[in-house]
Write a protein that holds these residues in place. Structure first.
Motif, PDB file in Angstrom:
ATOM      1  N   ARG A   6       0.838  -1.198   0.000  1.00 18.10           N
ATOM      2  CA  ARG A   6       0.000   0.000   0.000  1.00 18.10           C
ATOM      3  C   ARG A   6       0.867   1.240   0.000  1.00 18.10           C
ATOM      4  N   ALA A   8       0.422   5.047   1.328  1.00 18.16           N
ATOM      5  CA  ALA A   8      -0.484   5.636   2.319  1.00 18.16           C
ATOM      6  C   ALA A   8      -0.210   7.115   2.565  1.00 18.16           C
ATOM      7  N   PRO A   9      -0.462   7.938   1.578  1.00 18.80           N
ATOM      8  CA  PRO A   9      -0.183   9.373   1.780  1.00 18.80           C
ATOM      9  C   PRO A   9      -1.279  10.055   2.603  1.00 18.80           C
ATOM     10  N   SER A  10      -0.880  11.086   3.327  1.00 19.36           N
ATOM     11  CA  SER A  10      -1.863  11.961   3.962  1.00 19.36           C
ATOM     12  C   SER A  10      -2.206  13.050   2.951  1.00 19.36           C
ATOM     13  N   ASP A  42      -4.617   8.403   4.033  1.00 21.41           N
ATOM     14  CA  ASP A  42      -4.501   8.584   5.490  1.00 21.41           C
ATOM     15  C   ASP A  42      -5.057   9.939   5.895  1.00 21.41           C
ATOM     16  N   TYR A 178      -1.334   8.703  13.790  1.00 22.67           N
ATOM     17  CA  TYR A 178      -1.095   7.812  12.669  1.00 22.67           C
ATOM     18  C   TYR A 178      -0.850   6.335  13.042  1.00 22.67           C
ATOM     19  N   SER A 182      -2.965   2.809  11.315  1.00 23.93           N
ATOM     20  CA  SER A 182      -2.168   2.235  10.231  1.00 23.93           C
ATOM     21  C   SER A 182      -1.993   0.730  10.431  1.00 23.93           C
ATOM     22  N   ARG A 196       8.471   1.888   3.074  1.00 23.92           N
ATOM     23  CA  ARG A 196       8.382   3.320   3.376  1.00 23.92           C
ATOM     24  C   ARG A 196       9.757   3.850   3.737  1.00 23.92           C
ATOM     25  N   HIS A 200      10.605   6.184   9.330  1.00 21.93           N
ATOM     26  CA  HIS A 200       9.568   5.433  10.043  1.00 21.93           C
ATOM     27  C   HIS A 200      10.109   4.273  10.881  1.00 21.93           C
TER      28      HIS A 200
HETATM   29  N1  GLU Z   1       0.556   8.435   6.221  1.00 24.97           N
HETATM   30  C1  GLU Z   1       1.850   7.967   6.632  1.00 24.97           C
HETATM   31  C2  GLU Z   1       2.910   8.895   6.071  1.00 24.97           C
HETATM   32  O1  GLU Z   1       2.654   9.528   5.066  1.00 24.97           O
HETATM   33  C3  GLU Z   1       2.042   6.568   6.115  1.00 24.97           C
HETATM   34  C4  GLU Z   1       3.302   5.932   6.535  1.00 24.97           C
HETATM   35  C5  GLU Z   1       3.261   4.468   6.211  1.00 24.97           C
HETATM   36  O2  GLU Z   1       3.524   4.128   5.071  1.00 24.97           O
HETATM   37  O3  GLU Z   1       2.943   3.675   7.079  1.00 24.97           O
HETATM   38  O4  GLU Z   1       3.954   9.049   6.637  1.00 24.97           O
END
Ligand code: GLU
Length: 436
Positions: A6, A8-10, A42, A178, A182, A196, A200
């Protein structure tokens, strides 16, 4: 096992080159394994999330050719988070906290001044609870379970939960941070690989315990080294370099994809015109640990190289009708962007005002003009034309070729004239020679 990844952008801004790289690696991995690639929006932060950014993200992925196999939205899944949260609460894995940000800040400073790590200190069981204050919520790390995983990029990882703060997972107003949603989603959607940025990594340590607390095996993780600008650190420019501006600069999506797929890996960046070899070669074990350096100049150069062997059919919908396949093939070695091809249309068909010939060139042009009617245009006219002008004037080399190129194309540089001239109508070429 079906691979499911996936992105997962905000949706609090436009995608930039760094996000797109993460999206691409997730997509390549899913495609390599015949799996699924999901877009997860997200948008738990309802205030900062905007629909226009969601649309922009979709459009950018589509432009890049990163097709998705499904889209999910965190804002539509609050009921699920609520249920899982209650379970964790009942199990004692999330707990209420009442400290104000100021208190926490002071405590952090005290610990630091004593040379201690600024780790959150849990309140003892039965500590008084302030009245009328809504709590925020932390996830209780299991201090007795060291956290370990083998990262697909970074290799074996080890974290001691005792040295980590219990992360806040929910604010006093009920909104979600977050971390926990997630993990809940990664479990519910069957995500097999989380790819990612390495920013992270410490989140992952806490999230691995969340997977376990929710009764699931953690996904596999690949944390890629960050992208930096040519100045060495993530430059402002890079952080804001969006797809729209790259598109406006004439960068082809395949050029960006080709660069981002291989940058920072031990595979060379190659001017591919199709994504297949990039899917074939993706391998997180070949990703380096050092930051990958993104250079816009390198991208422009790669774009140019790719155009040099891009087929007419791939770009025909963006070309003026005048740029036929043969004409495209003749001019593409000279193009930086597809848009520049349009500049060549008048070179082929006019309207065209040949530059005033220099006095010294007139003899060459006059000789060529005199010879042109007798030349078979279907049979290498450039060699016939230059041969006739040379014989008549004795000019050779640059003194022979340049005045003719200039009169016939209006330019000092360009594609091989032997290829170009047959693609210019004979009467048009004759008029240009006569207009000297
Ligand atoms: N929304 C998170 C971000 O943009 C997702 C991080 C992830 O891939 O878990 O940092």
């Amino acid at each position: 096992m079906t691979v499911i990844t996936r992105f997962a952008p905000s949706p609090t801004g436009s995608l930039h080159v760094g996000n797109v790289r993460t999206a691409l690696h997730n997509w390549l991995w899913a495609r390599k394994h015949g799996g699924r690639f999901l877009l997860r929006i997200d948008d738990t932060d309802l205030e900062r999330s905007k629909e226009e950014y969601v649309e922009g993200i979709r459009a950018d992925l589509a432009w890049l050719g990163l097709d998705i196999d499904g889209e999910e939205r965190q804002s539509a899944r609050f009921a699920l988070y609520e249920g899982e949260f209650e379970k964790l609460k009942a199990a004692g894995r999330v707990y209420a906290c009442y400290e104000t940000p100021e208190e926490l800040d002071i405590r952090r400073k005290v610990l630091l001044s004593r040379g201690l790590p600024p780790v959150y200190e849990r309140k003892p069981e039965g500590a008084p609870v302030p009245e009328g204050v809504a709590p925020h919520w932390r996830f209780r790390l299991d201090h007795d379970a060291p956290i370990e995983w083998t990262d697909m990029v970074r290799g074996p990882q080890h974290f001691e939960p005792k040295t980590m703060s219990d992360p806040v997972v929910r604010r006093a107003d009920g909104s979600w941070l977050y971390l926990l949603p997630s993990v809940i989603d990664d479990i519910a959607m069957g995500i097999t690989h989380v790819v990612r940025g390495e920013d992270h990594v410490s989140n992952t340590a806490a999230q691995i315990q969340m997977f376990e607390a929710l009764g699931a095996a953690p996904a596999a993780f690949a944390h890629e080294a960050l992208l930096v600008g040519t100045e060495g650190k993530l430059s402002k420019r890079l952080g804001s370099l969006g797809m729209a501006s790259l598109r406006d600069e004439g960068i082809e999506p395949i050029a960006l994809v080709a660069l981002l797929a291989r940058l920072g890996t031990s595979d060379p960046v190659e001017p591919v015109t199709h994504v297949a070899p990039l899917i074939e070669s993706i391998d997180f074990a070949r990703f380096g640990r050092a930051p990958a350096r993104f250079d816009e100049g390198e991208l422009a150069l790669l774009n140019q190289k790719i155009l040099h062997h891009t087929d007419h059919a791939a770009v025909a919908d963006r070309l003026p009708a005048a740029i036929t396949e043969a004409r495209w093939n003749a001019i593409r070695p000279n193009l930086m962007t597809v848009a520049e091809a349009a500049d060549w249309a008048p070179v082929f068909d006019g309207p065209f005002a040949p530059p005033l010939a220099e006095e010294t060139d007139r003899a060459v042009l006059a000789a060529a003009a005199g010879a042109v009617s007798g030349i078979d245009w279907a049979n290498d006219p450039w060699h016939a034309l230059t041969g006739a002008a040379k014989e008549a004037t004795g000019a050779k080399g640059r003194a022979l070729f340049l005045p003719l190129r200039r009169a016939l194309t209006g330019r000092d540089h360009g594609p091989d004239m032997a290829e170009l001239l047959p693609l210019i109508d004979k009467s048009e070429a004759t008029a240009r020679l006569l207009a000297r």
